[in-house]
Design a protein around this motif. Structure first.
Motif, mmCIF file in Angstrom:
data_model
loop_
_atom_site.group_PDB
_atom_site.id
_atom_site.type_symbol
_atom_site.label_atom_id
_atom_site.label_comp_id
_atom_site.label_asym_id
_atom_site.label_seq_id
_atom_site.Cartn_x
_atom_site.Cartn_y
_atom_site.Cartn_z
ATOM 1 N N ALA A 1 44.636 71.345 100.974
ATOM 2 C CA ALA A 1 44.801 70.627 100.603
ATOM 3 C C ALA A 1 45.465 70.076 99.042
ATOM 4 C CB ALA A 1 45.245 69.134 101.511
ATOM 5 N N VAL B 1 44.412 69.742 107.786
ATOM 6 C CA VAL B 1 44.704 69.388 106.625
ATOM 7 C C VAL B 1 45.620 69.101 106.137
ATOM 8 C CG1 VAL B 1 46.674 71.891 105.114
ATOM 9 C CG2 VAL B 1 44.405 73.172 106.069
ATOM 10 N N GLU C 1 44.868 66.105 105.956
ATOM 11 C CA GLU C 1 44.213 65.355 104.268
ATOM 12 C C GLU C 1 45.450 65.082 103.177
ATOM 13 O OE1 GLU C 1 41.221 64.416 103.122
ATOM 14 O OE2 GLU C 1 40.080 64.497 104.877
ATOM 15 N N LEU C 2 47.109 65.779 103.780
ATOM 16 C CA LEU C 2 47.993 65.629 102.524
ATOM 17 C C LEU C 2 47.878 64.352 102.074
ATOM 18 C CD1 LEU C 2 49.848 68.798 104.336
ATOM 19 C CD2 LEU C 2 48.334 68.301 102.068
ATOM 20 N N ARG D 1 52.963 65.400 103.118
ATOM 21 C CA ARG D 1 52.596 66.075 103.605
ATOM 22 C C ARG D 1 54.341 65.772 105.027
ATOM 23 N NH1 ARG D 1 49.178 62.693 105.566
ATOM 24 N NH2 ARG D 1 51.112 60.996 106.065
#
Length: 479
Positions: A70, A96, A99-100, A105
């Motif tokens: 990320a 992943v 967590e962005l 995202r």
């Protein structure tokens, strides 16, 4: 033809074991002493992408922890980010995506079809899935929801029905609740048979109407004989979070009572979810950063925020600040004749305004934090005001003595006395404004961090110029 073979440094990077944190030797190749991805490593990935060597890019990224993947995606520009996402599709796990950064995202999700987004959402916990889907426009939201199974769709639609930044929107619907008539042995047997969907630290005990009546920590369950009734072990006194409660209030509640998790209830008092401390840590971090940025008028202040959004959020406060600056300029213009007669006034005016502005900013920051932390309420506003006025008086006298002596030596003793008195007046005014302006906004149900700085600066600048120039005229230094 370009040589696509990895250099020796990359060979070390590729030697890491996939799927987890690398060992210390390999970790040093990718991470610096502060556990951030090294520029050399990021360049090796972008070089592979520029050369269309997707296999090498994949091999470089595969050993990374999901949180590091990320971080890597956030460090790349939009084109490289999308190219890397296409090269490592099977590595873009739910961990992943969770967590962005919000903007990254959203950009990543735009490149995926509804089925792929739905597949990721089904792997996420409900609160993370909601956070991912809520940023989509209505048409895309409906397309993704249509691809979900009925249970996940119902949970996400229920969360989206709550306002943003409330407990109902952020809560997890994965929790353990058991009826109050069970024994400890019954609970243990139930937990062994249950297919756990998430980690948990306490069990919620509910009555027949699904109202929470108590909680029981796992340690109590594990250390109590099986025959003991659950009602004899559970703690009846618990902190309940209404689903409509604002996330800031939830965070303060966790901080005040030292909670690890708490039951979330709907308007009928029924248990509908739980908030956990990991969610609250994220909220505290987010709110702290948000208030700091709002104080400066910088909007969300995210480096991944689109330029147009950053421009629109900042420029309106600069325009507002321009309007308030006109007031200070008008005061200077009013005393234009005095300034023409005594140039020293023009030299010293910025000193008075600058110190007053800094004093006001200090008090305002303390006040906004106190309001955010529920330390400043209607019951102690007067005491807070008196306290800050006393601090302002001490600060004002100290600065006044220093600047007055310096001005008296460089210019004249009379001018030194004028600027000293003006400094005391302006610093005290700054202390008053630093408390009164945020409190006024809070009483009007407005965020005190949003516009306080603009008005406090206007007050301190205007009062500083007026006090200094007015006293100079009154003292006969200029006509």
């Amino acid at each position: 033809m370009a040589d696509l073979a990895p250099d020796p440094a990359e060979e070390k990077l590729l030697a890491a074991e996939p799927g987890g944190r690398p060992d210390d030797r390999i970790d040093d190749e990718r991470h610096d002493e502060e556990n951030r991805l090294k520029p050399e490593y990021v360049r090796s990935v972008t070089t592979a992408l520029d050369e269309d060597d997707t296999d090498r890019a994949y091999d470089l990224v595969e050993p990374l922890h999901p949180a590091d993947i990320a971080d890597l995606l956030e460090l790349l520009d939009r084109d490289d980010r999308r190219a890397l996402a296409a090269a490592i599709t099977d590595l873009l796990s739910s961990e992943v995506i969770a967590e962005l950064n919000d903007y990254v995202r959203e950009d990543m999700i735009e490149t995926l079809d509804a089925g792929a987004v739905a597949g990721i959402a089904e792997q996420l916990e409900t609160d993370d899935a909601v956070q991912m889907i809520e940023d989509l426009d209505d048409a895309d939201q409906q397309a993704v929801l249509a691809e979900l199974d009925a249970e996940d769709r119902a949970a996400i639609e229920s969360a989206l029905a709550y306002p943003e930044e409330t407990a109902g929107r952020l809560m997890s619907r994965d929790f353990v609740a058991v009826p109050e008539h069970l024994t400890v042995g019954d609970v243990i047997d139930y937990l062994r048979q249950r297919e756990a969907t998430t980690d948990f630290w306490e069990i919620f005990v509910v009555d027949a109407a699904h109202h929470p009546v108590g909680t029981c920590e796992l340690s109590w369950i594990l250390t109590t004989p099986r025959t003991i009734a659950l009602t004899d072990v559970m703690k009846r006194d618990q902190t309940l979070v209404p689903a409509a409660m604002d996330q800031e209030e939830v965070a303060l509640m966790f901080q005040k009572y030292g909670l690890i998790s708490a039951a979330v209830i709907d308007e009928n008092g029924r248990l509908v979810g739980q908030m956990t401390v990991d969610d609250v840590v994220h909220i505290i971090s987010e709110e702290a950063g948000e208030d700091t940025l709002l104080l400066s008028g910088a909007g969300e202040g995210d480096i991944n925020e689109p330029i147009r959004d950053a421009y629109s959020s900042r420029v309106r406060w600069l325009i507002a600040n321009l309007g308030t600056a006109v007031i200070a300029s008008a005061i200077i213009a009013f005393f234009g004749a005095a300034i023409e007669q005594l140039v020293a006034l023009a030299v010293l005016m910025p000193v008075v305004a600058s110190v007053g502005g800094n004093a006001g900013t200090q008090t305002m920051a303390v006040t906004v934090r106190a309001i955010a932390m529920n330390q400043l309420t209607r019951s102690n506003t007067g005491r807070m005001l008196v306290r800050e006025m006393r601090v302002a008086l001490l600060n004002g006298v100290t600065i006044a003595v220093l600047v007055g002596l310096a001005t008296g030596v460089i210019f004249t003793p009379m001018l030194g006395g004028v600027i000293a008195l003006a400094m005391v007046i302006n610093v005290i005014t700054a202390g008053l404004a630093g408390v009164a302006v945020p409190v006024m906004f809070e009483r009007l149900d407005q965020d005190p961090a949003v516009a306080s700085s603009v008005f406090v600066t206007m007050i301190t600048d205007s009062m500083g110029f007026f006090a200094f120039l007015g006293l100079a005229v009154a003292a006969g230094l200029a006509g």
